[in-house]
Design an enzyme around this catalytic site. Sequence first.
Site, mmCIF file in Angstrom:
data_model
loop_
_atom_site.group_PDB
_atom_site.id
_atom_site.type_symbol
_atom_site.label_atom_id
_atom_site.label_comp_id
_atom_site.label_asym_id
_atom_site.label_seq_id
_atom_site.Cartn_x
_atom_site.Cartn_y
_atom_site.Cartn_z
ATOM 1 N N LYS A 74 7.869 29.941 41.424
ATOM 2 C CA LYS A 74 8.655 28.893 42.091
ATOM 3 C C LYS A 74 10.007 29.368 42.635
ATOM 4 C CE LYS A 74 6.762 24.840 39.826
ATOM 5 N NZ LYS A 74 7.004 23.629 39.035
ATOM 6 N N ASP A 110 9.226 18.404 42.927
ATOM 7 C CA ASP A 110 9.336 18.166 41.473
ATOM 8 C C ASP A 110 10.486 17.204 41.182
ATOM 9 O OD1 ASP A 110 7.247 19.813 40.571
ATOM 10 O OD2 ASP A 110 8.532 21.584 40.510
ATOM 11 N N GLY A 134 15.251 23.860 27.878
ATOM 12 C CA GLY A 134 14.732 24.849 28.822
ATOM 13 C C GLY A 134 15.605 24.966 30.048
ATOM 14 N N GLY A 136 14.205 26.918 33.102
ATOM 15 C CA GLY A 136 13.381 27.603 34.109
ATOM 16 C C GLY A 136 13.316 26.809 35.407
ATOM 17 N N ALA A 138 11.227 24.452 36.444
ATOM 18 C CA ALA A 138 11.032 23.006 36.285
ATOM 19 C C ALA A 138 12.335 22.350 35.838
ATOM 20 C CB ALA A 138 9.924 22.735 35.272
ATOM 21 N N ASN A 157 18.928 26.028 25.619
ATOM 22 C CA ASN A 157 17.912 27.018 25.959
ATOM 23 C C ASN A 157 17.947 28.164 24.956
ATOM 24 O OD1 ASN A 157 15.800 27.716 27.769
ATOM 25 N ND2 ASN A 157 17.079 29.366 28.572
ATOM 26 N N THR A 159 17.608 31.259 25.614
ATOM 27 C CA THR A 159 18.497 32.290 26.161
ATOM 28 C C THR A 159 19.638 31.573 26.884
ATOM 29 O OG1 THR A 159 16.477 33.565 26.574
ATOM 30 C CG2 THR A 159 18.527 34.404 27.559
ATOM 31 N N TYR A 231 1.362 18.822 30.063
ATOM 32 C CA TYR A 231 0.362 17.757 30.224
ATOM 33 C C TYR A 231 -0.985 18.102 29.586
ATOM 34 C CZ TYR A 231 -1.328 20.517 34.182
ATOM 35 O OH TYR A 231 -1.811 21.526 34.975
#
Length: 290
Positions: A74, A110, A134, A136, A138, A157, A159, A231
């Site tokens: 992405k 998204d 998170g 990333g 998304a 996160n 990291t 999902y």
Amino acid sequence: MKTWEVSGRTRLVGVIGDPVEHTVSPAMHNDAFRALGLDYLYVPFRVGKADLASAVHGIRSLGMRGVNVTIPHKMEIIQHLDRVDPLAAEIGAVNVVVSDDGILTGYNTDAEGFLNVLMEHDVEPEGKNVVILGAGGAARAIAFALADRGANLIMLNRTPSNAARCAADVSKATGQKVEVLALDNRRLADAMERGHVLVNTTSVGMYPSKDDSLVPAELIRPHFVVADIVYNPHRTRLLADAEKAGARTINGLEMLIWQGALAFEKWTGKKAPVGIMRRGAVRALKSYEK
Ligand code: ATR
């Protein structure tokens, strides 16, 4: 009913990602094409990181109408496109490519898809404290969408440096402050104490590790809205714990369906039949769960 078959005029679309074995997008899109009598076909393509550039050339040389882009491409795909929609450029991630006679434009559906899901659930982001797990691709889209609507974000996160980069980009684009914390139980407890909404954007809890969750169940309180981008399974451990705590839940399939519906509209110019896409996605997911 007139039967449909692939012809010399069929327009090809698909998804490029790795892995793609459990994708429900082909069922979702092909059902929608057939329902509207559109001569399109949607196919999954497993493309590893080393093959991304040649796959993008393939979109042009094979005369495809476009693709969905998923893990792990992405962010990386942006440099290979001819144009990037301003929203996708700000987010720094593309999940839809449209080819107009070989000129490739990247979009991000998204973010808008996630906002559509929140609207369906009557969740207004403005002024809410949203805990995001998170950082990333998304997470970028979701954080951007929420911050743009006036939510206060707390991003945790594994990291922290990745989250710091994501938070800086989101703050710069939206003017909203984004707090960054390392992901550990003490900091998570502190964030949950202040939170109204929790969104898991990591792959933790995804099949086959379906008993995993980053959030100790006792931290979820009844006033929370808990969303999970995973999902498969449909009801993750996180969502099951949230239901038990009396919180409202939003599953990853809803977000997938809305980003897909918006992609469908970009390729075809037609209004997406969202109910048909939902049924296709659920059927495909059940077939994988067997
Ligand atoms: P996507 O583009 O789909 O969001 P990604 O870029 O691979 O996927 O992002 C995955 C996110 O999930 C990252 O924030 C990652 O944390 P790191 O930045 O530390 O890599 C997070 N993640 C993945 N597996 C995880 C795990 N087991 N525990 C905690 N976080 C995890």
